[in-house]
Design an enzyme around this catalytic site. Structure first.
Site, mmCIF file in Angstrom:
data_model
loop_
_atom_site.group_PDB
_atom_site.id
_atom_site.type_symbol
_atom_site.label_atom_id
_atom_site.label_comp_id
_atom_site.label_asym_id
_atom_site.label_seq_id
_atom_site.Cartn_x
_atom_site.Cartn_y
_atom_site.Cartn_z
ATOM 1 N N ASN A 1 0.025 -0.310 0.062
ATOM 2 C CA ASN A 1 -0.985 0.496 0.166
ATOM 3 C C ASN A 1 -0.573 1.391 -1.164
ATOM 4 O OD1 ASN A 1 -2.639 2.629 0.528
ATOM 5 N ND2 ASN A 1 -1.462 3.733 2.199
ATOM 6 N N LYS A 58 -2.367 3.741 -2.415
ATOM 7 C CA LYS A 58 -3.028 5.105 -2.553
ATOM 8 C C LYS A 58 -3.713 5.359 -3.786
ATOM 9 C CE LYS A 58 0.872 6.299 0.676
ATOM 10 N NZ LYS A 58 1.683 7.240 1.210
ATOM 11 N N HIS A 79 -5.518 6.051 8.176
ATOM 12 C CA HIS A 79 -4.013 6.725 7.716
ATOM 13 C C HIS A 79 -3.868 8.175 7.893
ATOM 14 C CE1 HIS A 79 -1.069 7.156 4.528
ATOM 15 N NE2 HIS A 79 -0.955 5.997 4.701
ATOM 16 N N GLU A 108 -2.663 10.342 5.894
ATOM 17 C CA GLU A 108 -3.091 11.280 5.108
ATOM 18 C C GLU A 108 -4.739 11.439 5.057
ATOM 19 O OE1 GLU A 108 -1.655 8.929 1.720
ATOM 20 O OE2 GLU A 108 0.310 9.364 2.291
ATOM 21 N N GLU A 117 2.674 4.191 11.973
ATOM 22 C CA GLU A 117 3.286 4.852 10.960
ATOM 23 C C GLU A 117 3.620 6.267 11.325
ATOM 24 O OE1 GLU A 117 2.214 2.983 6.884
ATOM 25 O OE2 GLU A 117 0.575 4.541 7.441
ATOM 26 N N GLY A 159 6.722 8.454 3.273
ATOM 27 C CA GLY A 159 6.945 9.168 1.987
ATOM 28 C C GLY A 159 8.329 10.116 1.781
ATOM 29 N N SER A 202 8.386 4.431 4.798
ATOM 30 C CA SER A 202 9.608 4.378 3.993
ATOM 31 C C SER A 202 10.502 3.035 3.895
ATOM 32 C CB SER A 202 10.558 5.396 4.251
ATOM 33 O OG SER A 202 10.021 6.944 3.807
HETATM 34 C C1 PEP Z 1 2.087 4.797 3.738
HETATM 35 O O1 PEP Z 1 1.719 5.947 3.276
HETATM 36 O O2 PEP Z 1 1.149 3.784 4.252
HETATM 37 C C2 PEP Z 1 3.325 4.447 3.934
HETATM 38 C C3 PEP Z 1 4.033 3.861 4.681
HETATM 39 O O3 PEP Z 1 4.214 5.067 2.711
HETATM 40 P P1 PEP Z 1 5.689 4.992 2.551
HETATM 41 O O4 PEP Z 1 5.952 3.633 2.480
HETATM 42 O O5 PEP Z 1 5.759 5.595 0.986
HETATM 43 O O6 PEP Z 1 6.540 6.102 3.328
#
Ligand code: PEP
Length: 251
Positions: A9, A11, A95, A97, A167, A173, A212
């Site tokens: 992803n 983004k 998601h 976000e 998630e 992040g 992460s």
């Molecule tokens: C995401 O935004 O889907 C995600 C898992 O981000 P990160 O791997 O940077 O934590």
């Protein structure tokens, strides 16, 4: 057995030129990798270029969002048919976000799930609790309400094509990752809820972990029986790291 699915992803990262450079490295690096499925979710602007660049490779294309209407006065939005035309197999929906920054509700996301399924594409539905919700002991209630709300009216016959991404918002992040035991506990609970909603088909639904994920922790997380791949943000921006994570998911 479920084939693990690892999705990059990106983004709001990567121009078309940067996306093509990534694809040029990815295709050959994954050419001999079996037992796992990989997909890339670039910004909308790079989908057409990647459709070409990834043709003939094993890497699928995913979109980061879609609108549920077929067309109309929705400035800035993209329909599912437009994504299908560009060869997208998956669409990331809900998601955290988008839930937090763009106020997407479960009911709104449910309309998108239905539109994606109706077009024969596969939703990757994101769910996850915040830090405060986990601290308050509400993780499982939050997940149940997100799953029931976002899957309201979903096509049960297409349940096996659905992907759920767990998630935890506190892990996205932040560099904080759920332990593999924490992830497995939650994934098993999600599968139990999916069984209530979709019966035996729930066993075919892939449940990804996201938050992460990096080359160092990917294999351990994905060795858990109910962790069927990963949705990867930050670490998916470098081809070598993404390749290492995909290889860590082979079963
Ligand atoms: C995401 O935004 O889907 C995600 C898992 O981000 P990160 O791997 O940077 O934590």
């Amino acid at each position: 057995m479920r084939t693990a699915l690892v999705v990059a992803n990106w983004k709001m990262h990567k121009t078309v030129a940067e996306s093509l450079a990534f694809a040029a490295a990815l295709g050959p690096a994954l050419a001999d990798v079996r037992g796992v499925e990989a997909a890339v979710a670039p910004p909308f602007t790079a989908l057409a270029a990647l459709q070409n660049a990834l043709a003939g490779t094993s890497v699928a294309l995913a979109a980061q969002n879609a609108h549920f209407e077929k067309n109309g006065a929705f400035t800035g939005e993209i329909s599912v048919a437009m994504l299908a035309e560009l060869g997208c197999r998956y669409v990331i929906l809900g998601h955290s976000e988008r839930r937090a920054l763009f106020a997407e509700s479960d009911a709104f996301i449910a309309r998108k799930v239905r539109a994606v399924q109706a077009a024969g594409l596969r939703p990757i539905l994101c769910v996850g609790e915040s830090d405060a919700e986990r601290e308050a002991g509400r993780t499982f209630d939050v997940l149940r309400s997100q799953l029931e709300g976002s899957l309201a009216g979903a096509d049960a016959a297409r349940a096996s094509e659905l992907v759920v991404a767990y998630e935890p918002v506190w892990a996205i992040g932040t560099g904080k990752t759920a332990t593999s035991a924490q992830a497995q506990e939650v994934h098993a609970a999600i599968r139990a809820i999916l069984r209530e909603l979709a019966g035996g088909l729930a066993d075919a639904i892939r449940i990804q972990y996201g938050g992460s994920v990096k080359p160092e922790n990917a294999a351990e997380l994905m060795s858990q029986p109910d962790v069927d791949g990963a949705l990867v943000g930050g670490a998916s921006l470098k081809a070598a790291d993404f390749v290492a994570i995909v290889k860590g998911a082979t079963r």
